[in-house]
Design a protein around this motif. Structure first.
Motif, PDB file in Angstrom:
ATOM      1  N   TYR A   1      54.609  35.873   5.902  1.00 38.73           N
ATOM      2  CA  TYR A   1      53.603  36.925   5.950  1.00 38.73           C
ATOM      3  C   TYR A   1      53.591  37.736   4.660  1.00 38.73           C
ATOM      4  CZ  TYR A   1      53.402  35.555  10.797  1.00 38.73           C
ATOM      5  OH  TYR A   1      53.265  34.811  11.948  1.00 38.73           O
ATOM      6  N   GLY A   2      53.990  37.080   3.580  1.00 40.33           N
ATOM      7  CA  GLY A   2      53.944  37.714   2.276  1.00 40.33           C
ATOM      8  C   GLY A   2      52.543  37.699   1.689  1.00 40.33           C
ATOM      9  N   ASP A   3      52.406  38.312   0.523  1.00 37.37           N
ATOM     10  CA  ASP A   3      51.099  38.413  -0.115  1.00 37.37           C
ATOM     11  C   ASP A   3      50.514  37.055  -0.473  1.00 37.37           C
ATOM     12  OD1 ASP A   3      51.236  41.150   0.071  1.00 37.37           O
ATOM     13  OD2 ASP A   3      52.012  41.433  -1.959  1.00 37.37           O
ATOM     14  N   TYR A   4      51.372  36.080  -0.746  1.00 30.22           N
ATOM     15  CA  TYR A   4      50.883  34.785  -1.216  1.00 30.22           C
ATOM     16  C   TYR A   4      50.562  33.805  -0.075  1.00 30.22           C
ATOM     17  CZ  TYR A   4      52.662  36.426  -5.703  1.00 30.22           C
ATOM     18  OH  TYR A   4      52.895  37.161  -6.833  1.00 30.22           O
ATOM     19  N   ALA A   5      51.054  34.072   1.114  1.00 30.89           N
ATOM     20  CA  ALA A   5      50.944  33.098   2.206  1.00 30.89           C
ATOM     21  C   ALA A   5      49.503  32.710   2.547  1.00 30.89           C
ATOM     22  CB  ALA A   5      51.676  33.623   3.444  1.00 30.89           C
ATOM     23  N   PRO A   6      48.566  33.674   2.728  1.00 29.92           N
ATOM     24  CA  PRO A   6      47.198  33.260   3.090  1.00 29.92           C
ATOM     25  C   PRO A   6      46.554  32.365   2.036  1.00 29.92           C
ATOM     26  CG  PRO A   6      47.519  35.607   3.501  1.00 29.92           C
ATOM     27  CD  PRO A   6      48.716  35.142   2.733  1.00 29.92           C
ATOM     28  N   GLN A   7      46.706  32.737   0.757  1.00 36.55           N
ATOM     29  CA  GLN A   7      46.090  31.928  -0.299  1.00 36.55           C
ATOM     30  C   GLN A   7      46.763  30.564  -0.409  1.00 36.55           C
ATOM     31  OE1 GLN A   7      43.305  32.978  -2.531  1.00 36.55           O
ATOM     32  NE2 GLN A   7      43.371  30.737  -2.422  1.00 36.55           N
ATOM     33  N   CYS A   8      48.074  30.508  -0.194  1.00 37.46           N
ATOM     34  CA  CYS A   8      48.763  29.221  -0.220  1.00 37.46           C
ATOM     35  C   CYS A   8      48.246  28.312   0.888  1.00 37.46           C
ATOM     36  CB  CYS A   8      50.270  29.419  -0.079  1.00 37.46           C
ATOM     37  SG  CYS A   8      51.075  30.073  -1.554  1.00 37.46           S
ATOM     38  N   GLN A   9      48.047  28.863   2.079  1.00 35.38           N
ATOM     39  CA  GLN A   9      47.530  28.059   3.183  1.00 35.38           C
ATOM     40  C   GLN A   9      46.118  27.571   2.876  1.00 35.38           C
ATOM     41  OE1 GLN A   9      49.208  27.054   6.120  1.00 35.38           O
ATOM     42  NE2 GLN A   9      47.410  25.739   6.063  1.00 35.38           N
ATOM     43  N   PHE A  10      45.314  28.426   2.265  1.00 37.70           N
ATOM     44  CA  PHE A  10      43.968  28.031   1.872  1.00 37.70           C
ATOM     45  C   PHE A  10      44.016  26.915   0.826  1.00 37.70           C
ATOM     46  CE2 PHE A  10      40.245  28.315  -0.854  1.00 37.70           C
ATOM     47  CZ  PHE A  10      39.204  28.394   0.056  1.00 37.70           C
ATOM     48  N   ASN A  11      44.914  27.042  -0.154  1.00 38.92           N
ATOM     49  CA  ASN A  11      45.005  26.041  -1.222  1.00 38.92           C
ATOM     50  C   ASN A  11      45.497  24.693  -0.714  1.00 38.92           C
ATOM     51  OD1 ASN A  11      44.113  28.024  -2.892  1.00 38.92           O
ATOM     52  ND2 ASN A  11      45.980  28.209  -4.092  1.00 38.92           N
ATOM     53  N   ILE A  12      46.247  24.709   0.387  1.00 35.83           N
ATOM     54  CA  ILE A  12      46.627  23.435   1.012  1.00 35.83           C
ATOM     55  C   ILE A  12      45.371  22.681   1.441  1.00 35.83           C
ATOM     56  CG2 ILE A  12      47.702  22.418   3.065  1.00 35.83           C
ATOM     57  CD1 ILE A  12      49.881  24.569   2.840  1.00 35.83           C
TER      58      ILE A  12
ATOM     59  N   LYS B   1      41.035  13.985   2.460  1.00 32.68           N
ATOM     60  CA  LYS B   1      41.554  14.100   3.816  1.00 32.68           C
ATOM     61  C   LYS B   1      40.859  15.297   4.463  1.00 32.68           C
ATOM     62  CE  LYS B   1      46.120  12.205   2.660  1.00 32.68           C
ATOM     63  NZ  LYS B   1      47.582  12.465   2.630  1.00 32.68           N
ATOM     64  N   PHE B   2      39.616  15.102   4.830  1.00 29.89           N
ATOM     65  CA  PHE B   2      38.782  16.230   5.235  1.00 29.89           C
ATOM     66  C   PHE B   2      39.215  16.833   6.570  1.00 29.89           C
ATOM     67  CE2 PHE B   2      35.926  13.535   2.571  1.00 29.89           C
ATOM     68  CZ  PHE B   2      35.865  14.402   1.491  1.00 29.89           C
ATOM     69  N   THR B   3      39.661  15.992   7.493  1.00 31.96           N
ATOM     70  CA  THR B   3      40.127  16.530   8.775  1.00 31.96           C
ATOM     71  C   THR B   3      41.376  17.381   8.575  1.00 31.96           C
ATOM     72  OG1 THR B   3      39.242  14.600   9.956  1.00 31.96           O
ATOM     73  CG2 THR B   3      40.871  15.936  11.108  1.00 31.96           C
ATOM     74  N   ASP B   4      42.305  16.919   7.718  1.00 27.15           N
ATOM     75  CA  ASP B   4      43.493  17.714   7.413  1.00 27.15           C
ATOM     76  C   ASP B   4      43.100  19.027   6.737  1.00 27.15           C
ATOM     77  OD1 ASP B   4      45.041  15.714   8.479  1.00 27.15           O
ATOM     78  OD2 ASP B   4      45.646  14.868   6.551  1.00 27.15           O
ATOM     79  N   ALA B   5      42.095  18.954   5.866  1.00 31.75           N
ATOM     80  CA  ALA B   5      41.637  20.169   5.176  1.00 31.75           C
ATOM     81  C   ALA B   5      41.101  21.185   6.179  1.00 31.75           C
ATOM     82  CB  ALA B   5      40.564  19.812   4.153  1.00 31.75           C
ATOM     83  N   VAL B   6      40.309  20.713   7.131  1.00 35.93           N
ATOM     84  CA  VAL B   6      39.774  21.617   8.157  1.00 35.93           C
ATOM     85  C   VAL B   6      40.914  22.260   8.939  1.00 35.93           C
ATOM     86  CG1 VAL B   6      38.486  21.690  10.340  1.00 35.93           C
ATOM     87  CG2 VAL B   6      37.548  20.452   8.378  1.00 35.93           C
ATOM     88  N   ASP B   7      41.938  21.478   9.276  1.00 39.88           N
ATOM     89  CA  ASP B   7      43.094  22.027   9.997  1.00 39.88           C
ATOM     90  C   ASP B   7      43.792  23.105   9.164  1.00 39.88           C
ATOM     91  OD1 ASP B   7      42.576  20.317  12.098  1.00 39.88           O
ATOM     92  OD2 ASP B   7      44.054  18.820  11.483  1.00 39.88           O
ATOM     93  N   ALA B   8      43.896  22.863   7.858  1.00 40.01           N
ATOM     94  CA  ALA B   8      44.551  23.841   6.983  1.00 40.01           C
ATOM     95  C   ALA B   8      43.754  25.139   6.929  1.00 40.01           C
ATOM     96  CB  ALA B   8      44.718  23.264   5.584  1.00 40.01           C
ATOM     97  N   TYR B   9      42.434  25.028   6.799  1.00 39.77           N
ATOM     98  CA  TYR B   9      41.605  26.236   6.765  1.00 39.77           C
ATOM     99  C   TYR B   9      41.637  26.967   8.109  1.00 39.77           C
ATOM    100  CZ  TYR B   9      39.683  24.058   2.553  1.00 39.77           C
ATOM    101  OH  TYR B   9      39.534  23.488   1.315  1.00 39.77           O
ATOM    102  N   GLN B  10      41.707  26.208   9.197  1.00 36.93           N
ATOM    103  CA  GLN B  10      41.767  26.838  10.513  1.00 36.93           C
ATOM    104  C   GLN B  10      43.040  27.652  10.669  1.00 36.93           C
ATOM    105  OE1 GLN B  10      39.207  26.762  12.854  1.00 36.93           O
ATOM    106  NE2 GLN B  10      40.478  28.384  13.742  1.00 36.93           N
ATOM    107  N   LEU B  11      44.138  27.182  10.058  1.00 40.32           N
ATOM    108  CA  LEU B  11      45.395  27.939  10.104  1.00 40.32           C
ATOM    109  C   LEU B  11      45.265  29.278   9.382  1.00 40.32           C
ATOM    110  CD1 LEU B  11      48.201  25.254   9.647  1.00 40.32           C
ATOM    111  CD2 LEU B  11      47.699  26.633  11.679  1.00 40.32           C
ATOM    112  N   VAL B  12      44.435  29.334   8.344  1.00 41.53           N
ATOM    113  CA  VAL B  12      44.180  30.621   7.686  1.00 41.53           C
ATOM    114  C   VAL B  12      43.547  31.585   8.682  1.00 41.53           C
ATOM    115  CG1 VAL B  12      42.913  31.802   5.855  1.00 41.53           C
ATOM    116  CG2 VAL B  12      43.915  29.549   5.418  1.00 41.53           C
ATOM    117  N   LEU B  13      42.556  31.094   9.423  1.00 44.40           N
ATOM    118  CA  LEU B  13      41.869  31.947  10.397  1.00 44.40           C
ATOM    119  C   LEU B  13      42.783  32.326  11.550  1.00 44.40           C
ATOM    120  CD1 LEU B  13      38.447  30.066  10.558  1.00 44.40           C
ATOM    121  CD2 LEU B  13      39.012  32.097   9.217  1.00 44.40           C
ATOM    122  N   ASP B  14      43.654  31.405  11.956  1.00 40.41           N
ATOM    123  CA  ASP B  14      44.551  31.672  13.082  1.00 40.41           C
ATOM    124  C   ASP B  14      45.684  32.624  12.702  1.00 40.41           C
ATOM    125  OD1 ASP B  14      43.000  29.953  14.559  1.00 40.41           O
ATOM    126  OD2 ASP B  14      44.361  28.241  14.364  1.00 40.41           O
TER     127      ASP B  14
END
Length: 442
Positions: free
Chosen positions: A166-177, A186-199
């Motif tokens: 929950y540091g300052d870099y975590a949200p952007q790192c998850q987005f960059n994944i 790997k578009f399905t994996d990308a969608v899952d990664a972006y969904q984790l940002v929202l979750d």
């Protein structure tokens, strides 16, 4: 001769024992054997060793400074100055362009000295290095560049998140994944990664970008290889969710444009399929798809032509068994249709032959009770026409060290990709088409 042999044996034994004594080899779990008396340890205290390393570094003698810092860590791993020494090891490696090993050195600093003042600085350097790999920094084998590795990039971002969830870099790192997954298609994996940002980080500064990027990833997926109608629908849904959640976002106009473009492809796709069926003299199927054009966009240019062809084909369809069907579209098939999951999926059991899907309708409905063709089947389907390109991805890879920052230059990230015309909201009972025949529009 015997005396000479005994002398040589004794000499070798004494030399060997002396070398062992001088080497002072020390074994540590996870590090192996190390020489505690090398030239990299020349001071009598950790403070003096740190000063010596600083002196070498100030003089530009990076290799000597690196040895001095490592010597401090081996001799005094629990000293007050050890965190700084470990951090400086990573910085020197980074300055020398040895980015991956620098990342690992900073990881040692974070793992061994989590309470140190250098913790946040080490995380910042790790974030910078991961961004370099995302931007294309090649991985190296024995210092030889062998090309970029998005998988290694993902592992770096995952490590940073694990270091500070929950540091300052975590949200952007998850987005960059997600960005790294997209680079690997790997578009399905990308969608899952972006969904984790929202979750996990719904209030972060990158949450809006993540919602938009879900739509963009599905949009790219829909034109990757064979057109995927299911992905196109998900893209529209994601862009609509984006407009609802973030109506005042800077990409709301682009989201609306993407929805419009997807809608145009649906209409053009239905029109092209209708024309294809006409070239095959399959009047009923052409009639159904012309009606689909009107359903998709009654105000489009294609709708004007479709209305004309519907009027001309209506008498022929009325004279066929089943007539115009219960909804007037020409399709008498009443049961709900199953969705095909791959191009070329056979028709439902009981269908006359294994008929591949029509051009550009991967993911469209395959009827349980398909309509009989007006002419004998053929064995191929046309290639769907290309009608444009994807808009550039506004979320270009991040190279800044500031958390939460994304690139806004839409011209820098995505290479235009051909988009196949098709319908994304096909009716529930569209007829299948023969394969590999070119529609009249091509």
């Amino acid at each position: 001769m015997l005396r000479l042999r005994l002398f040589l044996v004794g000499f070798v034994a004494i030399t060997f024992a002396t070398s062992i004594t001088r080497a002072e080899l020390v074994w540590r779990p996870g590090e192996g054997w190390s020489d505690e008396t090398g030239g990299d340890v020349s001071a009598s205290s950790s403070r003096d060793q740190l000063d010596l390393a600083h002196k070498y570094e100030a003089q530009g003698q990076r290799d000597s400074a690196l040895k001095a810092y490592k010597g401090l860590l081996r001799r005094w791993p629990l000293s007050f100055f050890a965190p700084e020494a470990q951090y400086r090891v990573g910085k020197i490696m980074e300055d020398q362009g040895d980015f991956y090993n620098a990342f690992q050195a900073f990881q040692k600093m974070v793992t061994k000295y989590p309470s140190s003042d250098y913790f946040s600085q080490a995380l910042n350097e790790q974030y910078r290095i991961a961004n370099l790999f995302l931007a294309g920094e090649p991985q190296r084998i024995w210092k030889i560049p062998v090309g970029p590795s998005m998988q290694r990039t993902i592992e770096m971002y995952q490590r940073i998140i694990k270091n500070a969830p929950y540091g300052d870099y975590a949200p952007q790192c998850q987005f960059n994944i997600g960005i790294a997954d997209e680079k690997q298609r790997k578009f399905t994996d990308a969608v899952d990664a972006y969904q984790l940002v929202l979750d996990n980080y719904p209030t972060s500064s990158v949450a809006a970008n993540a919602q938009y990027q879900i739509g963009y990833a599905w949009m790219k997926s829909s034109i990757s290889g064979d057109y995927d109608m299911g992905a196109a629908r998900k893209a529209v849904d994601a862009f609509q969710d984006y407009l609802v959640r973030y109506p005042n976002s800077d990409k709301s106009v682009q989201a609306q444009e993407n929805i419009r473009r997807l809608g145009q492809k649906q209409t053009q796709g239905a029109f092209d399929i209708a024309k294809f069926y006409e070239t095959q003299h399959q009047t009923r199927a052409a009639f159904i798809y012309y009606n689909e054009v009107l359903r998709e966009d009654p105000n489009s240019e294609q709708a004007v032509l479709a209305k004309k062809r519907i009027a001309e084909l209506r008498p022929q369809v009325e004279a066929m068994p089943g007539g115009l069907g219960p909804d007037g579209s020409g399709n008498p098939a009443l049961p709900p249709q199953r969705l095909a999951s791959a191009p070329g999926m056979p028709a439902a059991p009981g269908a006359p032959g294994d008929q591949p899907l029509p051009p550009g309708t991967q993911g469209a409905g395959t009827p349980d009770a398909p309509l009989p063709a007006d002419t004998p089947e053929t064995n191929s389907a046309p290639q769907a026409p290309s009608t444009g390109s994807l808009p550039a991805d506004p979320n270009a890879p991040v190279t800044s060290s500031s958390p939460g920052e994304t690139a806004a230059d839409e011209s820098s990230s995505a290479t235009p990709m051909p988009v196949s015309s098709t319908t994304t909201n096909a009716p529930s009972s569209l007829p299948p088409a023969p394969a590999n025949k070119t529609p009249a529009s091509q």
